[in-house]
Design a protein around this motif. Sequence first.
Motif, mmCIF file in Angstrom:
data_model
loop_
_atom_site.group_PDB
_atom_site.id
_atom_site.type_symbol
_atom_site.label_atom_id
_atom_site.label_comp_id
_atom_site.label_asym_id
_atom_site.label_seq_id
_atom_site.Cartn_x
_atom_site.Cartn_y
_atom_site.Cartn_z
ATOM 1 N N ALA A 294 0.892 -1.014 -0.053
ATOM 2 C CA ALA A 294 -0.034 -0.096 -0.022
ATOM 3 C C ALA A 294 0.757 1.345 0.073
ATOM 4 N N ASP A 295 0.555 2.134 -0.611
ATOM 5 C CA ASP A 295 0.816 3.442 -0.311
ATOM 6 C C ASP A 295 -0.193 4.435 0.339
ATOM 7 N N GLY A 296 0.009 4.671 1.322
ATOM 8 C CA GLY A 296 -1.087 5.265 2.335
ATOM 9 C C GLY A 296 -2.275 4.725 2.320
ATOM 10 N N PRO A 297 -3.552 5.222 2.233
ATOM 11 C CA PRO A 297 -4.879 4.613 2.093
ATOM 12 C C PRO A 297 -5.103 3.864 1.059
ATOM 13 N N ARG A 298 -4.365 3.620 0.121
ATOM 14 C CA ARG A 298 -4.628 2.972 -1.266
ATOM 15 C C ARG A 298 -3.585 1.598 -1.397
ATOM 16 N N VAL A 299 -4.258 0.500 -1.429
ATOM 17 C CA VAL A 299 -3.400 -0.663 -1.988
ATOM 18 C C VAL A 299 -3.089 -0.482 -3.211
ATOM 19 N N THR A 315 -0.386 -4.252 -10.421
ATOM 20 C CA THR A 315 -0.821 -2.909 -9.808
ATOM 21 C C THR A 315 -2.582 -3.106 -10.048
ATOM 22 N N ALA A 316 -3.141 -2.545 -8.913
ATOM 23 C CA ALA A 316 -4.695 -2.686 -8.845
ATOM 24 C C ALA A 316 -5.289 -1.384 -8.323
ATOM 25 N N GLY A 317 -6.248 -1.227 -9.106
ATOM 26 C CA GLY A 317 -7.060 0.084 -8.861
ATOM 27 C C GLY A 317 -7.968 -0.311 -7.556
ATOM 28 N N PHE A 342 0.958 -0.458 6.867
ATOM 29 C CA PHE A 342 -0.195 -1.210 6.585
ATOM 30 C C PHE A 342 -0.848 -1.758 7.792
ATOM 31 N N ASP A 343 -0.053 -2.455 8.513
ATOM 32 C CA ASP A 343 -0.767 -3.026 9.804
ATOM 33 C C ASP A 343 -1.445 -1.808 10.738
ATOM 34 N N PHE A 561 -8.651 2.213 4.501
ATOM 35 C CA PHE A 561 -8.443 2.109 3.004
ATOM 36 C C PHE A 561 -9.575 2.567 2.301
ATOM 37 N N ASP A 562 -8.807 3.007 1.003
ATOM 38 C CA ASP A 562 -9.919 3.435 0.086
ATOM 39 C C ASP A 562 -10.381 2.596 -0.945
ATOM 40 N N ASN A 563 -9.437 1.402 -1.236
ATOM 41 C CA ASN A 563 -9.848 0.375 -2.337
ATOM 42 C C ASN A 563 -9.497 -0.980 -1.902
ATOM 43 N N LEU A 564 -9.695 -1.372 -0.660
ATOM 44 C CA LEU A 564 -9.641 -2.826 -0.203
ATOM 45 C C LEU A 564 -10.665 -3.043 0.688
#
Length: 602
Positions: A294-299, A315-317, A342-343, A561-564
């Motif tokens: 992840a990079d911040g709130p996005r996986v 790489t996933a949206g 991430f944790d 997270f925004d996208n998990l």
Amino acid sequence: MDGESATVVVIGSGAGGAPLTHTLVRAGHRVVVLEKGPLLRTQAQSPGGLSDFKRDECFATGSEKRITVQGVANTGESFYSSHVEPDLNDEPHVYRDSDGRDRVTIEGYTAQLVGGGTQLYGGVSPRFTPEDLRLATLNASRGDLRDDPGGEVRREARDWPLDYAALEPYYTRAEELVGINGTWGGQAKVPSQDRYQPPLDPNPISAYAAAGMDALGMRRYRTPLAVITRDHPPSGRTVPADADSIKTAFVNRYGDPLGLKSNVWVSLLAPLREVNGSGGLDLRANCTVTHLEADGPRVTKVHYRDPGGWPRTITAGTVVVACSAIESVRLLQLSGLLDPAFDKRVNANGLLGRYFLTHCFGGAQCIVPERADKSRTLDSDWATDHCARPEWFRAQGLWAGGVIYNNTSDGALPLSLARTWHAMDMDSMWKGYLYDTGIVGDGFEDYLEDSFGRRLSVAFMANQVPQRENRIELHPSVTDKWGRPVAYIIKSWHPHDRALMDTLAEQCRQILVRGGDVRDVSSGSVGGSVVRIANHVLGGARFGTNAADSVLDPDCRVWNFDNLYVTDGAFMPTSGSANPTLTIEANSFRVGDVLLDRVGRT
């Protein structure tokens, strides 16, 4: 292929991953599905007309092996491997036994293959009741609950962040697109549309269960089963001209080479090969996801090993985790182990892995006078919601109830009798009656005379009390073949669970006693056996409306997270009064619609 990207990556192809994949691909999106296990084809899918299934999916018959894992109590014990579950030495689960010692097990793996556990289950597919989704509200003011000295039942009960009315359209969608047979009359759940296919005639042995339910005033209905009995246009599957030939007890615990059992591979994923020029579904079997980045709130990246064992990234949206509850929690924990940031996001409140659930379950069995051909049946014929009604379980001093149904297909053949006699868990099913030295000579003939085609059982499924200390962790010393900590399951039964199971087991016993001229009636529950975690792995990443009290938001998105997203049984805050597969599928269809709104409609 390193450096590639995808709008949506779904990890796991079972009940939690396939429905939303179906929704997204049908809407024009490309979805990459990473599945740890193999793709096994039906006869119709195989170019040579020979199915990949071996009729030993749960019960291996290969060479004997020995547990070589060190530091556990069962090191050196023998076992046999199944080709759809991990070798115990490669990737075990570990559980803390009642004596405080650790033991390795394959329990908690629903199945590793395309379609997941829906390939091997018996197909029992009831809905949850409206009350199952609001047990906190139902019990908030009660002072009559049995066996709850610390008040945990009321304190730990949680309402779901959606009600039955919100989930109901997705139940209907699942029943139509997956392919379910059954009847509605007598159920405690109300459908907006009847999408059931008609059931087949019941097996004669089930008449005893029906008679017992009637004698006790229990409204009954034909058990909803994920097996098609008519042609199924949504998936393109067809049934034989002789509908009675659909009946086969091999449906339970075995893969179906004919594709009549409505697993999510044949019903939802395989039909997508004809959608979007066959480019919408990118299904990759034998691919093991190792961790998320992840990079911040996005996986941003999904790391996995391809069928050759080579490390790959994509790489996933949007990332959807649907590996089955234990392995989904483990994947998130492994990702956090590699990256403290991430944790901190995935486990900010310390609840990841907590409130792990199975089901309260058990039942009763008996011997009936006449022998029936139990190989010519599906998994269950009759069910009742009598003990799932609030007026019933309140009168018993219980916080919740459960569905009861007869197991028609158990012990259908001498081979299945052998494998399940005195075997209480997935690790020992293959041992069968080898441990019963009385079953030799005349004893063996007497055993077959009494049991073959004459044994009938009735089972229940009911809500387990959520306990914070029932949890999934990473084991401190046992690792898998890739050097990653394995899942460590710590679980016990609440006193109220035991009271609930004893009460429902007695109801099952009464059904058989009142069912006719039967003998050797006995009852019991998981609370009195050595079964630990095999039955319906749920919870560990529950959803809710409060970020301090849940891991996922109401849309099954990880809060920070925004996208998990997590869409297998891990999302459930309570385990429900029935088998969970249909509910997992319905919720996955619901999340699929949520994702359509977020990734766009083509």
